[in-house]
Design an enzyme around this catalytic site. Structure first.
Site, PDB file in Angstrom:
ATOM      1  N   CYS A   1     -10.370  -0.735  39.039  1.00 63.50           N
ATOM      2  CA  CYS A   1     -10.313  -0.182  40.128  1.00 63.50           C
ATOM      3  C   CYS A   1      -9.718  -1.033  41.529  1.00 63.50           C
ATOM      4  O   CYS A   1      -9.332  -0.345  42.329  1.00 63.50           O
ATOM      5  CB  CYS A   1     -11.676  -0.016  40.493  1.00 63.50           C
TER       6      CYS A   1
ATOM      7  N   ASP B   1     -33.052  -1.846   7.472  1.00 60.12           N
ATOM      8  CA  ASP B   1     -34.057  -1.022   7.162  1.00 60.12           C
ATOM      9  C   ASP B   1     -33.518   0.345   6.948  1.00 60.12           C
ATOM     10  O   ASP B   1     -32.450   0.526   6.638  1.00 60.12           O
ATOM     11  CB  ASP B   1     -34.409  -0.838   8.720  1.00 60.12           C
TER      12      ASP B   1
ATOM     13  N   CYS C   1     -14.129  -3.586  39.794  1.00 63.91           N
ATOM     14  CA  CYS C   1     -13.666  -4.133  38.471  1.00 63.91           C
ATOM     15  C   CYS C   1     -12.067  -4.100  38.730  1.00 63.91           C
ATOM     16  O   CYS C   1     -11.456  -3.646  39.458  1.00 63.91           O
ATOM     17  CB  CYS C   1     -13.790  -3.214  37.319  1.00 63.91           C
TER      18      CYS C   1
ATOM     19  N   GLY D   1     -33.784   4.730  14.573  1.00 67.04           N
ATOM     20  CA  GLY D   1     -34.045   5.848  14.444  1.00 67.04           C
ATOM     21  C   GLY D   1     -34.081   6.644  15.581  1.00 67.04           C
ATOM     22  O   GLY D   1     -34.637   8.167  15.438  1.00 67.04           O
TER      23      GLY D   1
ATOM     24  N   GLN E   1     -39.416   2.042  12.598  1.00 64.97           N
ATOM     25  CA  GLN E   1     -39.007   3.485  12.321  1.00 64.97           C
ATOM     26  C   GLN E   1     -40.194   4.459  12.509  1.00 64.97           C
ATOM     27  O   GLN E   1     -41.161   3.980  13.213  1.00 64.97           O
ATOM     28  CB  GLN E   1     -38.394   3.542  10.795  1.00 64.97           C
TER      29      GLN E   1
ATOM     30  N   CYS F   1     -16.449   0.582  42.870  1.00 63.54           N
ATOM     31  CA  CYS F   1     -16.397  -0.406  41.844  1.00 63.54           C
ATOM     32  C   CYS F   1     -15.494  -1.449  42.219  1.00 63.54           C
ATOM     33  O   CYS F   1     -14.193  -1.073  42.751  1.00 63.54           O
ATOM     34  CB  CYS F   1     -15.886   0.231  40.535  1.00 63.54           C
TER      35      CYS F   1
ATOM     36  N   ASP G   1     -25.863  -6.268  13.554  1.00 66.47           N
ATOM     37  CA  ASP G   1     -26.879  -5.346  13.133  1.00 66.47           C
ATOM     38  C   ASP G   1     -26.804  -5.652  11.389  1.00 66.47           C
ATOM     39  O   ASP G   1     -25.989  -6.513  10.979  1.00 66.47           O
ATOM     40  CB  ASP G   1     -26.527  -3.892  13.254  1.00 66.47           C
ATOM     41  N   SER G   2     -27.843  -4.998  10.745  1.00 69.51           N
ATOM     42  CA  SER G   2     -28.004  -5.229   9.414  1.00 69.51           C
ATOM     43  C   SER G   2     -27.013  -4.585   8.349  1.00 69.51           C
ATOM     44  O   SER G   2     -26.941  -4.734   7.338  1.00 69.51           O
ATOM     45  CB  SER G   2     -29.308  -5.000   8.838  1.00 69.51           C
ATOM     46  N   GLY G   3     -26.333  -3.578   8.982  1.00 68.14           N
ATOM     47  CA  GLY G   3     -25.456  -2.529   8.328  1.00 68.14           C
ATOM     48  C   GLY G   3     -26.393  -1.318   7.375  1.00 68.14           C
ATOM     49  O   GLY G   3     -25.622  -0.362   6.890  1.00 68.14           O
ATOM     50  N   GLY G   4     -27.526  -1.213   7.796  1.00 69.30           N
ATOM     51  CA  GLY G   4     -28.430  -0.179   7.240  1.00 69.30           C
ATOM     52  C   GLY G   4     -27.942   1.222   7.813  1.00 69.30           C
ATOM     53  O   GLY G   4     -27.693   1.962   7.452  1.00 69.30           O
ATOM     54  N   PHE G   5     -27.852   1.193   9.218  1.00 70.26           N
ATOM     55  CA  PHE G   5     -27.275   2.509   9.827  1.00 70.26           C
ATOM     56  C   PHE G   5     -26.014   3.098   9.151  1.00 70.26           C
ATOM     57  O   PHE G   5     -25.807   4.218   9.023  1.00 70.26           O
ATOM     58  CB  PHE G   5     -27.287   2.546  11.439  1.00 70.26           C
TER      59      PHE G   5
ATOM     60  N   HIS H   1     -13.058  -0.802  32.792  1.00 71.01           N
ATOM     61  CA  HIS H   1     -13.993  -0.165  33.893  1.00 71.01           C
ATOM     62  C   HIS H   1     -15.251   0.222  33.212  1.00 71.01           C
ATOM     63  O   HIS H   1     -16.285   0.085  34.015  1.00 71.01           O
ATOM     64  CB  HIS H   1     -13.248   0.864  34.432  1.00 71.01           C
TER      65      HIS H   1
ATOM     66  N   ASP I   1     -27.359  -1.219  22.986  1.00 69.13           N
ATOM     67  CA  ASP I   1     -26.218  -1.263  22.789  1.00 69.13           C
ATOM     68  C   ASP I   1     -25.341   0.003  22.558  1.00 69.13           C
ATOM     69  O   ASP I   1     -26.040   0.964  21.963  1.00 69.13           O
ATOM     70  CB  ASP I   1     -25.774  -2.167  21.663  1.00 69.13           C
TER      71      ASP I   1
END
Length: 371
Positions: A311, A148, A308, A218, A191, A306, A94-98, A337, A268
């Site tokens: 489990c 952004d 995994c 956003g 946005q 499951c 990510d850009s670091g914006g958030f 899990h 994500d």
């Protein structure tokens, strides 16, 4: 040449769900896809080999955190993020914006960029579109995000309009600063808050740059789910069909289903590993809080459906004992899990789209999960 190509394989006939394939320099990603988050170049409580074994094809790392520690130049010297963290599949940064916009009083927004203080030592820094691209170029991720301005929720119309227009101006600067287009694909970010007409304006502006993909920013910032879905209802007409669409910061099963149903390809969230560290698991029959006393003598698997590692090998009683004993093993087993559960759910979604039965699969999942 572009660092990324998207192939649309199948669309469900009853909704906007789509099955696709993204090709990057470090591998192919089947979509729709959930991307585990490795904020500081590590998916918490997981080895990269484990993340790969559970079926993850791409992970996300955080520009803001890696800039502050260990520093992007150190990662560059190490041979890039893939080599530094021993992950050979695709990486999105990510850009670091958030992150900087989440700092509140610790940051100041100007047209140039954002001035902020480090959460580590209080030192002052300036993050601009050019600096964000410089950092991400040094990290060497396959997909990089434009810098952004993420408007908070709720926010007034004038603020949101000014914010999205600044995001467009910053995108222009990001594209001009980004040179390595054959190895790193730059995504623009839409946005516009909860205003459909402003979302449309933002989409029209960013798609003029003809980028390899586009993100929807956003959302999932505190608004009711109904408002998020209302915005997503329009993305099929706002964003190009031949480019991947990425809904940022979404990770609960219901949000994943709602997004896929409306044509989103990528997601994500830190949620699966974060709730794992708090003793919570997502299972086919709903959320399980392993702290509850009723699991003290429950020697059955966490999730009967499951397969995994957790489990297959451990009981709810053991997982509760690990958590109550403050053992690191608790975070490791529950994280594995939860990530397996979401990755596998996305795999099932892809299969359902291929078979033209996404709506049926969504209904079946909701009934079992308790939505």
């Amino acid at each position: 040449m572009s660092a990324l190509t998207y192939k649309l394989i199948k669309k469900d006939s009853k909704n906007k769900a789509r099955r696709g394939e993204i090709t990057t320099p470090h591998g192919v990603i089947q979509t729709p896809v959930f991307m585990p988050v490795g904020t500081a170049a590590a998916v918490k409580a997981m080895r990269p080999e484990q993340v790969e074994e559970l079926g993850a094809e791409i992970i996300l790392s955080n520009t803001y955190h890696l800039y502050l520690r260990p520093g992007h130049e150190i990662v560059r010297e190490a041979g890039g993020l893939h080599k530094f963290m021993n992950w050979n599949k695709p990486i999105l940064t990510d850009s670091g914006g958030f992150q900087v916009f989440s700092l509140g009083d610790l940051r100041k927004i100007t047209e140039e960029g954002v001035e902020f203080r480090s959460f580590i030592d209080g030192s002052k820094h300036m993050l601009t579109p050019e600096k964000s691209i410089e950092i991400q170029n040094a990290l060497g991720s396959d997909i990089i995000m434009a810098f952004d301005e993420c408007a908070p929720y709720p926010a007034g119309r004038e603020y949101v309009k000014n914010s999205l227009e600044r995001t467009t101006r910053w995108l222009k600067r990001c594209k001009e600063a980004h040179k390595d287009t054959e190895r790193q694909a730059l995504f623009g970010i839409m946005q516009g808050g909860m205003y459909p007409d402003l979302r449309k304006q933002s989409a029209e502006e960013i798609t003029q740059f003809d980028l390899p993909g586009y993100a929807i920013g956003g959302l999932s910032v505190g608004e009711p789910k109904e408002e998020m879905c209302e915005i997503l209802d329009y993305i099929d007409e706002w964003l190009p069909e031949n480019k991947p669409r990425y809904l940022m910061g979404v990770g609960t099963p219901d949000y994943l289903f709602e997004g896929v149903e409306r044509g989103v390809d990528m997601f994500d969230c830190v949620l699966p590993t974060r709730i794992a560290r708090n003793g919570t698991a997502m299972t086919s029959s709903g959320v399980v809080n392993i702290k509850n006393a009723k699991y003290e003598r429950d020697f059955t698997p966490l999730d009967h459906e499951c397969d995994c590692y957790t489990c297959r090998n451990y009981s709810r009683a053991y997982l509760r004992h690990m958590f109550k004993s403050n053992e690191i093993m608790s975070s490791m087993l529950l994280s594995e899990h939860n990530l397996h559960f979401l990755v596998n759910t996305m795999k099932n979604m892809r299969k359902a789209i291929e078979e033209d039965r996404f709506s049926e699969y969504k209904r079946e999942f909701y009934e079992k999960y308790g939505y």
